[in-house]
Design a protein around this motif. Structure first.
Motif, PDB file in Angstrom:
ATOM      1  N   ARG A 125     -15.828   1.640  -5.452  1.00 49.56           N
ATOM      2  CA  ARG A 125     -14.550   2.078  -5.994  1.00 49.56           C
ATOM      3  C   ARG A 125     -13.544   1.155  -5.301  1.00 49.56           C
ATOM      4  O   ARG A 125     -13.584   0.730  -4.060  1.00 49.56           O
ATOM      5  CB  ARG A 125     -13.983   3.461  -5.838  1.00 49.56           C
ATOM      6  CG  ARG A 125     -12.698   3.930  -5.937  1.00 49.56           C
ATOM      7  CD  ARG A 125     -12.140   5.184  -5.894  1.00 49.56           C
ATOM      8  NE  ARG A 125     -12.995   5.848  -7.019  1.00 49.56           N
ATOM      9  CZ  ARG A 125     -12.903   7.224  -7.238  1.00 49.56           C
ATOM     10  NH1 ARG A 125     -12.150   8.069  -6.274  1.00 49.56           N
ATOM     11  NH2 ARG A 125     -13.440   7.860  -8.313  1.00 49.56           N
ATOM     12  N   SER A 126     -12.584   0.565  -5.914  1.00 55.16           N
ATOM     13  CA  SER A 126     -11.410   0.047  -5.190  1.00 55.16           C
ATOM     14  C   SER A 126     -10.355   1.141  -5.584  1.00 55.16           C
ATOM     15  O   SER A 126      -9.947   1.457  -6.834  1.00 55.16           O
ATOM     16  CB  SER A 126     -11.098  -1.412  -6.068  1.00 55.16           C
ATOM     17  OG  SER A 126     -10.645  -1.273  -7.330  1.00 55.16           O
ATOM     18  N   ALA A 127     -10.016   1.507  -4.641  1.00 55.59           N
ATOM     19  CA  ALA A 127      -8.530   2.423  -4.707  1.00 55.59           C
ATOM     20  C   ALA A 127      -7.226   1.897  -4.337  1.00 55.59           C
ATOM     21  O   ALA A 127      -7.055   0.961  -3.489  1.00 55.59           O
ATOM     22  CB  ALA A 127      -8.813   3.412  -3.547  1.00 55.59           C
ATOM     23  N   TRP A 128      -6.332   2.318  -5.384  1.00 55.91           N
ATOM     24  CA  TRP A 128      -4.926   1.954  -5.176  1.00 55.91           C
ATOM     25  C   TRP A 128      -3.952   2.728  -5.285  1.00 55.91           C
ATOM     26  O   TRP A 128      -3.996   3.924  -5.509  1.00 55.91           O
ATOM     27  CB  TRP A 128      -4.867   1.096  -6.886  1.00 55.91           C
ATOM     28  CG  TRP A 128      -5.860  -0.350  -6.783  1.00 55.91           C
ATOM     29  CD1 TRP A 128      -6.941  -0.175  -6.960  1.00 55.91           C
ATOM     30  CD2 TRP A 128      -5.290  -1.473  -6.677  1.00 55.91           C
ATOM     31  NE1 TRP A 128      -7.549  -1.328  -7.182  1.00 55.91           N
ATOM     32  CE2 TRP A 128      -6.472  -2.146  -6.930  1.00 55.91           C
ATOM     33  CE3 TRP A 128      -4.166  -2.228  -6.431  1.00 55.91           C
ATOM     34  CZ2 TRP A 128      -6.637  -3.573  -7.076  1.00 55.91           C
ATOM     35  CZ3 TRP A 128      -4.129  -3.699  -6.331  1.00 55.91           C
ATOM     36  CH2 TRP A 128      -5.183  -4.372  -6.805  1.00 55.91           C
ATOM     37  N   LYS A 129      -2.941   2.413  -4.564  1.00 56.26           N
ATOM     38  CA  LYS A 129      -1.776   3.196  -4.316  1.00 56.26           C
ATOM     39  C   LYS A 129      -0.637   2.621  -5.419  1.00 56.26           C
ATOM     40  O   LYS A 129      -0.255   1.609  -5.538  1.00 56.26           O
ATOM     41  CB  LYS A 129      -1.157   3.160  -2.835  1.00 56.26           C
ATOM     42  CG  LYS A 129       0.294   3.839  -2.973  1.00 56.26           C
ATOM     43  CD  LYS A 129       0.640   4.080  -1.488  1.00 56.26           C
ATOM     44  CE  LYS A 129       1.145   2.785  -0.989  1.00 56.26           C
ATOM     45  NZ  LYS A 129       1.453   2.947   0.539  1.00 56.26           N
ATOM     46  N   LEU A 130      -0.135   3.569  -6.059  1.00 55.90           N
ATOM     47  CA  LEU A 130       0.710   3.049  -7.654  1.00 55.90           C
ATOM     48  C   LEU A 130       1.974   3.496  -7.243  1.00 55.90           C
ATOM     49  O   LEU A 130       2.129   4.860  -6.708  1.00 55.90           O
ATOM     50  CB  LEU A 130      -0.143   3.661  -8.856  1.00 55.90           C
ATOM     51  CG  LEU A 130      -1.429   3.062  -9.016  1.00 55.90           C
ATOM     52  CD1 LEU A 130      -2.084   3.805 -10.172  1.00 55.90           C
ATOM     53  CD2 LEU A 130      -1.444   1.532  -8.958  1.00 55.90           C
ATOM     54  N   VAL A 131       3.123   3.187  -7.895  1.00 58.58           N
ATOM     55  CA  VAL A 131       4.183   3.545  -8.225  1.00 58.58           C
ATOM     56  C   VAL A 131       4.493   3.937  -9.660  1.00 58.58           C
ATOM     57  O   VAL A 131       4.185   3.050 -10.405  1.00 58.58           O
ATOM     58  CB  VAL A 131       5.318   2.722  -7.740  1.00 58.58           C
ATOM     59  CG1 VAL A 131       6.578   3.344  -7.925  1.00 58.58           C
ATOM     60  CG2 VAL A 131       5.381   2.624  -6.169  1.00 58.58           C
ATOM     61  N   LEU A 132       4.583   5.310 -10.020  1.00 56.97           N
ATOM     62  CA  LEU A 132       4.506   5.675 -11.470  1.00 56.97           C
ATOM     63  C   LEU A 132       6.072   5.795 -11.672  1.00 56.97           C
ATOM     64  O   LEU A 132       6.887   6.738 -11.116  1.00 56.97           O
ATOM     65  CB  LEU A 132       3.854   7.026 -11.793  1.00 56.97           C
ATOM     66  CG  LEU A 132       2.338   6.874 -11.135  1.00 56.97           C
ATOM     67  CD1 LEU A 132       1.956   8.445 -11.146  1.00 56.97           C
ATOM     68  CD2 LEU A 132       1.485   5.753 -11.977  1.00 56.97           C
TER      69      LEU A 132
END
Length: 219
Positions: A125-132
């Protein structure tokens, strides 16, 4: 039912340029990790057919996903996540209609509840922090993941965690907005890794799940 965070999630089929697109949209790569997920249920798949999903993830412990209210229809899933073993055991006993006196952790109730290993596979897995962000202009932090299972299936997900049901519609609108920017079709619903695993390697269980659970896919 024991309380937990509500996970609102949408899966999608990633393309070769998905990571680059995530970066363009302000996503931050947090880490890359490899882990094993093991799913447990009764021989009759009593948990899964009731939309409960018991998983042990290497290095992270136990998790039970319980069905949410699903107040908004669409190509997403909504679940309450339980991670404290006492809460998981209470919920398992309730769903399976069992009483286990003096039950301890999850491993202690395998036998009394008739649980057995149903599936186990390794995921990169590549885990990402996102701005929704959405039409309301407000931003919410979210999470994303691009997964590749060891049996050759890849799937992406965008999710947000909320504390109460009233927050679900706003979070969902933001998830759909980001998914559309990543190229996800409005009604596209990518199957989960577990569903594909069962379909390929345990077709009888896959058919039993479809018969008892309908067309809705696992989280």
């Amino acid at each position: 039912m024991a309380q937990g965070l509500i996970e609102v999630e949408r899966k999608f089929v990633p393309g070769p340029g998905t990571e680059e697109r995530l970066q363009e949209l302000g996503g931050t790569l947090e880490h890359r990790v490899t882990f094993r997920d093991s799913y447990y249920d009764t021989r009759e798949l009593s948990l899964m057919r009731a939309d409960y999903w018991l998983r042990q993830r290497g290095g992270s412990g136990w998790e039970l996903k319980c069905p949410g209210a699903a107040s908004v229809s669409g190509p997403h899933t909504e679940y309450t996540e339980l991670t404290a073993e006492p809460s998981i055991v209470v919920q398992l006993c309730e769903v399976l209609g069992a009483v286990v006196p003096g039950a301890g952790g999850v491993a202690a109730v395998w036998g009394p509840l008739g649980l057995q290993l149903v599936a186990s596979f390794v995921t990169k897995r590549s885990a990402w922090k996102l701005v929704l962000s959405g039409a309301d202009g407000e931003e919410r932090l979210g999470r994303g993941g691009l997964d590749t299972a060891d049996f050759g299936y890849a799937v992406g997900e965008v999710e947000a965690l909320v504390d109460k049901e009233a927050e679900v519609p706003a979070a969902l609108e933001k998830i759909h907005h980001l998914s559309s920017l990543l190229g996800g079709l409005a009604q596209e619903k990518a199957p989960a890794k577990l569903i594909v695993y069962l379909q390929r390697f345990r077709p009888q269980d896959y058919q039993r799940l479809l018969e008892g659970y309908g067309s809705k896919e696992q989280p």
